[in-house]
Structure formats: C-alpha cells, structure tokens
Design a protein around this motif. Structure first.
Motif, short mmCIF file in Angstrom:
data_model
loop_
_atom_site.label_atom_id
_atom_site.label_comp_id
_atom_site.label_asym_id
_atom_site.label_seq_id
_atom_site.Cartn_x
_atom_site.Cartn_y
_atom_site.Cartn_z
N THR A 2 7.64 -17.07 -44.52
CA THR A 2 7.47 -15.69 -44.96
C THR A 2 6.19 -15.11 -44.37
O THR A 2 5.13 -15.71 -44.44
CB THR A 2 7.39 -15.61 -46.50
OG1 THR A 2 8.58 -16.16 -47.05
CG2 THR A 2 7.24 -14.17 -46.95
N ASN A 26 11.97 -8.86 -42.25
CA ASN A 26 10.94 -8.77 -41.23
C ASN A 26 11.10 -7.47 -40.43
O ASN A 26 12.14 -7.22 -39.80
CB ASN A 26 11.07 -9.97 -40.29
CG ASN A 26 9.99 -10.01 -39.23
OD1 ASN A 26 9.94 -9.16 -38.35
ND2 ASN A 26 9.12 -11.00 -39.32
N ASP A 62 14.35 -12.65 -40.87
CA ASP A 62 13.49 -13.50 -41.69
C ASP A 62 12.90 -12.70 -42.85
O ASP A 62 12.71 -11.49 -42.76
CB ASP A 62 12.35 -14.06 -40.84
CG ASP A 62 12.83 -15.06 -39.80
OD1 ASP A 62 13.90 -15.66 -40.02
OD2 ASP A 62 12.13 -15.24 -38.78
#
Length: 201
Positions: A2, A26, A62
């Motif tokens: 993260t 992301n 992500d």
C-alpha cells in the motif's frame, strides 16, 4: 504493498479521492491505464499495444492510501468497457458483416449454456490444495441459475450484477476454484455487454 498519495496529486485528480487514511486505487496506475485506453480508442496511440474490452474488464490497480475512490473508478471502467465492446462490434461487422457478429455471439452463448446446465455443485473444478481459498458453491450456483434464465428465457439481469458479484470464501475443495469461476464470468460479462448494446440499438 500500500502506497500513500502525495498531497499535490489531490488537487489535480480525475476521480474523487478517499480520505488520506483510507484505501483507494493507486492514482498513477489508474491515470496511466486510462490515458493509454483513451489514446488507443481515439487512434492517437498507433505504436502502442492494442487495448481491448477484455483488457479494460480485467484491469486491476494496487491499493493506495488517499487514492481514487474505487466505486467511481469501477463505474468509469464499466462505461469504457462498453464503448470498447461497441467499437469491436462495429469493426467486426465492417470487416466481415453482421452475420459474423451474430455467429460470434451464438458460439459464446452456446459454450456458456453448456456449463450453466451442469448440476449444482458440479459446474466448476474444486481446488486440489486443501487450504487455498475458493468460492462458496451455493453462491456461485445461485448466480449461474440466474444466468441460465437470462440467456435462455430472456430473464432480467444486469451485467453490473455479474461484474460486482461477490461469493463467500471457503477453503479448498469445499468450494469452486476461483480462477475458473472468474474466467467463466469474464466471458459472461463479454456476452452480456454485447447483448445489452444490441438491445440499445
């Protein structure tokens, strides 16, 4: 892993951002993918790798603290996928005629029906590893029965229901193998998006 979104990004973003301590998508990955998709769709990216509706449907990003709101991005990706599906249909019809497009739909529907007609609990493989996560068979089978009604009896079912389907997790052979279910539903979404576009025209 993260990551954390930089503060300067928060003032120049394409989507709503979640709070600084919340988890979203992301930002850079989303922006890069959408820019590539837009360039390819507008024929501006003639040198890059072709992007298809399948690429849009299966794109993943992500997690990032303070990133893009996942629901907002997912909704945009659904709309973009529909645009790519429509163009792929138009290109196929332009090159090979409408019959070729109808044959493609028919073949896909036939393959899907064959699996959907299998008995409950037998539609997909069971994982061979004991502790690997799998999908609850009852949850998957309920959706499969709804899909069969949709395909064969013109049942009412939104493609977004399939896109957002969530199944309870179980372990190993207690459930269906996730990768096989996911691959199957990917084909289902492709078919449903095509049918919805045809119905709208």
């Amino acid at each position: 892993m993260t990551v954390t979104v930089e503060e300067k990004t928060r003032t120049n973003s394409k989507f709503k951002l979640v709070g600084p301590k919340e988890i979203g998508y992301n930002v850079k990955q989303v922006d890069v993918f959408l820019d590539r998709a837009r360039s390819y769709f507008l024929n501006a990216d003639t040198d890059g790798k072709a992007i298809t509706s399948h690429d849009v449907r299966t794109a993943s990003f992500d997690p990032a603290r303070g990133g893009y709101n996942a629901q907002a991005v997912d909704a945009a990706m659904d709309r973009i996928e529909d645009e790519f599906v429509l163009r792929e249909k138009e290109l196929l019809i332009g090159a090979e005629g409408e019959r070729a497009w109808m044959i493609k739909i028919g073949k896909t529907a036939s393959l899907l029906r064959a699996r959907l007609h299998r008995p409950d609990g037998e539609r997909f493989r069971r994982p061979t590893r004991k502790n690997i996560q799998s999908y609850n068979t009852d949850d998957v089978d309920v959706l499969c029965r709804e899909l069969l009604t949709y395909i064969e009896d013109n049942g009412e079912l939104s493609v977004d229901v399939v896109r957002r389907a969530i199944f309870a997790p179980v372990k190993g052979a207690e459930g269906y193998e996730e990768s096989q279910v996911d691959a199957f539903l990917d084909r289902v979404v492709e078919l449903m998006a095509t049918i919805d576009i045809a119905a709208d025209k």
